[in-house]
Write a protein that holds these residues in place. Sequence first.
Motif, short mmCIF file in Angstrom:
data_model
loop_
_atom_site.label_atom_id
_atom_site.label_comp_id
_atom_site.label_asym_id
_atom_site.label_seq_id
_atom_site.Cartn_x
_atom_site.Cartn_y
_atom_site.Cartn_z
N GLU A 73 2.75 -35.27 -27.92
CA GLU A 73 2.29 -36.54 -27.53
C GLU A 73 0.68 -36.56 -27.92
N GLN A 77 -1.89 -38.56 -30.01
CA GLN A 77 -2.79 -39.61 -29.52
C GLN A 77 -4.36 -39.18 -29.75
N LEU B 61 -8.77 -41.59 -23.91
CA LEU B 61 -7.47 -41.53 -23.16
C LEU B 61 -7.75 -41.95 -21.76
N LYS B 64 -8.06 -45.51 -21.66
CA LYS B 64 -6.58 -46.28 -22.15
C LYS B 64 -5.96 -46.43 -21.06
N LYS B 141 -3.14 -38.79 -18.79
CA LYS B 141 -1.95 -39.82 -18.03
C LYS B 141 -1.59 -39.34 -16.50
#
Lengths: 92, 256
Positions: A73, A77, B61, B64, B141
């Motif tokens: 992943e 990314q 990231l 995002k 995340k």
Amino acid sequence: MIKLFEWLFIFFLIMGPWTAVVTNFVRNEFTKKYFTVIFCTPFVLVGAFGIISLLIIAYRVFTFNDCIEAEKELKQQIKMAKADLTKKGLKL
Amino acid sequence: MRDFFIANNISSCQGNINYKTAAILKRDKILIHKTIMKKNKYSILLPTYNERENLPIIIWLICKYFDESGFDYEVIVIDDGSPDGTFEVAKQLQEIYGKKRLVLCSRGKKLGLGSAYIFGIKQASGNFIIIMDADLSHHPKFIIEFIKKQEEKDYDIVSGTRYINGGGVYGWDFKRKLISRTANYITQVLLRPGASDLTGSFRLYKKEVLNKLMEHCITKGYVPISFVDRVYGESKLGGSEVYQFVKGLLYLFATT
């Protein structure tokens, strides 16, 4: 109580009576009968603690989860990020 | 504020009283919604030293995931005068993302991670602080998961852990796994801290809690995280890190 004193407290709690028995400071029927057992106890305890620790660590090392998906992943990314940032005017 | 005026305009244009009421209700709803959303702000501290390749990606990231989630945030980059030009890259990123989202601090020389965090907290305008590595081994995340976990029971601290189900590592050889597990085991035994991942540094704190770190902290939530070993640059784990760890451990052992 700080951790060091906790450990010292337990240490002396066991080693105090043990020393008294081993040096014949305390002598009675019970200590005579179980002298070998009493003498060995601290060594057995330390040994058992060591072995259990090693087993726990070994088990945890071998069951340490490998996140292969997470790496895939991330790689993807990274590509997306680079493309997008270059488009926005970043010079890499 | 813009929505407020739009709502007002609607109400003054319409003669119908029902429209007016509806507009006022709508306006109030927007205001209430905005107040709730504004309540929490998350400041992400990114101490960097020679991370010019990782920095754009980690910031991309973070933005995002935060933009998708709608939480208010800022990223604070604390650069220790990296010779590889990390700070120049950071400046370029600031032009892209704006000064509100990306706060840059440069401290002429390498002063270390701990002082970088202290420095960063002072710059932070959020009421929550997130600390993480800038080398991409901590995936942004998980921050959203941290926030959700925090909200569950209003935790003081949420810590990422590699050691519980769902968490893990990537790219670690046997030796590194052994060191990690051993260090954590010894610490667990000696200090019994009641925390899962002690040597990790991917956490969310309430700002006032972090400010008063020495005071009691009772509630802790855990989110399993995956730790992907750095793709770019070199790891900073060396002999001196091991020495510092043992020193710190003994210090805590004798003082807590």
